[in-house]
Design a protein around this motif. Structure first.
Motif, mmCIF file in Angstrom:
data_model
loop_
_atom_site.group_PDB
_atom_site.id
_atom_site.type_symbol
_atom_site.label_atom_id
_atom_site.label_comp_id
_atom_site.label_asym_id
_atom_site.label_seq_id
_atom_site.Cartn_x
_atom_site.Cartn_y
_atom_site.Cartn_z
ATOM 1 N N ILE A 159 16.387 -1.327 6.994
ATOM 2 C CA ILE A 159 17.463 -2.240 7.378
ATOM 3 C C ILE A 159 17.161 -2.774 8.769
ATOM 4 O O ILE A 159 16.783 -2.031 9.668
ATOM 5 N N LYS A 160 17.339 -4.098 8.911
ATOM 6 C CA LYS A 160 17.214 -4.699 10.235
ATOM 7 C C LYS A 160 18.589 -5.190 10.645
ATOM 8 O O LYS A 160 19.236 -5.938 9.905
ATOM 9 N N VAL A 161 19.032 -4.742 11.809
ATOM 10 C CA VAL A 161 20.365 -5.091 12.283
ATOM 11 C C VAL A 161 20.237 -6.144 13.381
ATOM 12 O O VAL A 161 19.550 -5.919 14.387
ATOM 13 N N LYS A 162 20.885 -7.281 13.198
ATOM 14 C CA LYS A 162 20.925 -8.280 14.267
ATOM 15 C C LYS A 162 21.863 -7.750 15.341
ATOM 16 O O LYS A 162 22.992 -7.321 15.036
ATOM 17 N N VAL A 163 21.408 -7.744 16.592
ATOM 18 C CA VAL A 163 22.243 -7.289 17.702
ATOM 19 C C VAL A 163 22.370 -8.415 18.726
ATOM 20 O O VAL A 163 21.719 -9.453 18.603
ATOM 21 N N ALA A 190 17.335 -8.653 18.559
ATOM 22 C CA ALA A 190 18.316 -9.202 19.508
ATOM 23 C C ALA A 190 18.243 -10.722 19.642
ATOM 24 O O ALA A 190 19.111 -11.316 20.289
ATOM 25 N N ASN A 191 17.228 -11.337 19.046
ATOM 26 C CA ASN A 191 17.101 -12.803 19.199
ATOM 27 C C ASN A 191 17.323 -13.252 20.645
ATOM 28 O O ASN A 191 18.106 -14.164 20.918
ATOM 29 N N GLN A 192 16.706 -12.566 21.589
ATOM 30 C CA GLN A 192 16.661 -12.933 23.019
ATOM 31 C C GLN A 192 17.974 -12.681 23.760
ATOM 32 O O GLN A 192 18.175 -13.192 24.859
ATOM 33 N N LEU A 216 12.365 -2.736 18.159
ATOM 34 C CA LEU A 216 13.337 -3.501 18.952
ATOM 35 C C LEU A 216 12.735 -4.898 19.090
ATOM 36 O O LEU A 216 11.801 -5.109 19.859
ATOM 37 N N GLU A 217 13.262 -5.810 18.280
ATOM 38 C CA GLU A 217 12.646 -7.136 18.181
ATOM 39 C C GLU A 217 13.270 -8.111 19.172
ATOM 40 O O GLU A 217 14.491 -8.173 19.293
ATOM 41 N N GLN A 218 12.424 -8.845 19.821
ATOM 42 C CA GLN A 218 12.790 -9.913 20.765
ATOM 43 C C GLN A 218 14.040 -9.585 21.583
ATOM 44 O O GLN A 218 15.053 -10.270 21.505
ATOM 45 N N ALA A 241 7.631 -8.980 19.345
ATOM 46 C CA ALA A 241 7.728 -10.355 19.840
ATOM 47 C C ALA A 241 7.863 -11.296 18.650
ATOM 48 O O ALA A 241 6.972 -11.349 17.802
ATOM 49 N N ASP A 242 8.983 -11.996 18.591
ATOM 50 C CA ASP A 242 9.170 -12.976 17.518
ATOM 51 C C ASP A 242 9.181 -14.384 18.119
ATOM 52 O O ASP A 242 8.153 -15.064 18.120
ATOM 53 N N GLU A 243 10.320 -14.771 18.730
ATOM 54 C CA GLU A 243 10.391 -16.111 19.317
ATOM 55 C C GLU A 243 9.311 -16.324 20.393
ATOM 56 O O GLU A 243 8.883 -17.456 20.629
ATOM 57 N N THR A 244 8.880 -15.244 21.038
ATOM 58 C CA THR A 244 7.841 -15.339 22.071
ATOM 59 C C THR A 244 6.512 -15.853 21.513
ATOM 60 O O THR A 244 5.752 -16.506 22.216
HETATM 61 MG MG LIG Z 1 13.508 -12.189 14.737
#
Ligand SMILES: [Mg+2]
Length: 360
Positions: A159-163, A190-192, A216-218, A241-244
């Motif tokens: 599961i990936k939780v958007k924070v 965290a989408n930044q 712990l993504e972005q 690193a995603d958006e990066t």
């Molecule tokens: Mg992402």
């Protein structure tokens, strides 16, 4: 010789099952673009763009305009020179890479269909299937826990939780997910949304609650390489690193600056050719790899599934858009069994047979 005789882009509206809410906004519809690359023998390759002004700077209108603009340099070319065709079109753009990625998918699908090779085999044929996680959007701790329980019941093991709702609330939400889905792996994205210190605080509080995150993504702003590195150095969770990372050049900078442990590759960001380059850079630098998606239907997602299976190097697969969209009529591409995508028996190209379905 197999000449490309047409390249077209048309709107593809896809309703979502439920609104999707992350730190940067809310979505009810995916306003996508369908791309067709037609060869002189009648072979049609399909691509898709899921535009995101936030991630890649594309909207549907700009994506359609970009494909129109690229048409003259694609039509008349031999599909077997796909790499030089796509190098030229990519070089012609300063932005709008998502639009370009849709062209890449359509061109490579046409190439695969013309030559009889499945894209998963073309990329290496390492695996026949991959397992995806399931993403939970922002919401109260109770809602997030309920969504996690549902995902676990449906067979998801990751599961990936958007924070991005604040350290205290997000910690409560992750605890709710752990309680509702005790056997699932948990990652957060965290989408930044955080400052480096907030991100470290979140990671520590989650750790203190006895929960081990897989990623712990972005956590921080896309251009804050020092901030990404700070988070890495001050918590035990691998940082993604995603958006990066939009391009191979960004991936090199991540490596040089020690800004992440894992790179999230998305075809919509880098294109298929760029995705291959980023995967090579990450592997050479001993970084982990994740593959993600935007809000693509089966048409675009099939290209990511074939890439993930073909390369077989992604420890995190986040290819869950298909579960978020309402059912959509399209044959081929892959077979879905719970969280597992299989390319066995699917091809050539991505194996998508959209036109057949649409014209019946
Ligand atoms: Mg992402």
């Amino acid at each position: 010789m197999a000449r490309i005789v047409d390249l077209t882009a048309s709107p593809l509206d896809l309703p979502l099952k439920e609104p999707f809410i992350i730190a940067t906004g809310r979505k009810d519809f995916a306003n996508n673009v369908l791309i067709r690359c037609v060869l002189e023998d009648g072979t049609t390759g399909f691509g898709e763009v899921a535009p995101s002004a936030y991630t890649t700077g594309d909207t549907r209108d700009t994506a359609i305009a970009v494909v129109e603009a690229l048409k003259t340099s694609v039509v008349g070319q031999d599909i077997r020179s796909w790499r030089s065709i796509l190098a030229a079109t990519r070089k012609a753009l300063r932005h709008q890479f998502a639009a370009h990625s849709g062209v890449e998918i359509a061109v490579l699908d046409a190439f695969g269909k013309h030559t009889g090779v499945a894209l998963a085999d073309m990329w290496g044929g390492v695996a026949k299937s991959v397992e995806t996680d399931y993403t939970l959007s922002l919401g109260t701790p109770d809602d997030t826990g309920e969504a996690a329980a549902k995902a676990a019941r449906e067979g998801f093991r990751k599961i990936k939780v958007k924070v991005g709702m604040g350290v205290t609330t997000d910690t409560q939400r992750v605890i709710a997910v752990r309680e509702a889905a005790p056997r699932c792996e948990i990652a957060v994205d965290a989408n930044q949304a955080f400052t480096p210190k907030e991100a470290v605080e979140l990671a520590r509080r989650i750790e203190k609650a006895g929960i081990e995150l897989t990623l712990l993504e972005q956590p921080v702003r896309r251009d804050d390489f020092a901030g990404m590195r700070y988070v890495r150095e001050h918590c035990r969770v691998p940082v993604g690193a995603d958006e990066t990372v939009m391009t191979p050049e960004d991936a090199i900078r991540v490596v040089r600056e020690g800004a992440a442990d894992v790179i999230n590759i998305k075809i919509a960001k880098a294109g298929l050719v760029g995705a291959l380059d980023i995967a090579s850079i990450a592997r050479a630098a001993n970084l982990g790899l994740m593959i993600g998606c935007m809000m693509e239907s089966k048409i675009g997602l099939a290209a990511s599934v074939h890439l993930a299976c073909g390369l077989g190097c992604f420890s995190h697969c986040d290819l869950d858009s298909i579960y978020l969209l309402k059912p959509f009529e399209c044959e081929g591409g892959f077979t879905l069994d719970g969280p597992r995508f299989s390319v066995e028996g699917h091809g050539p190209g991505t194996g998508i047979k959209y036109e057949d379905t649409a014209t019946k």
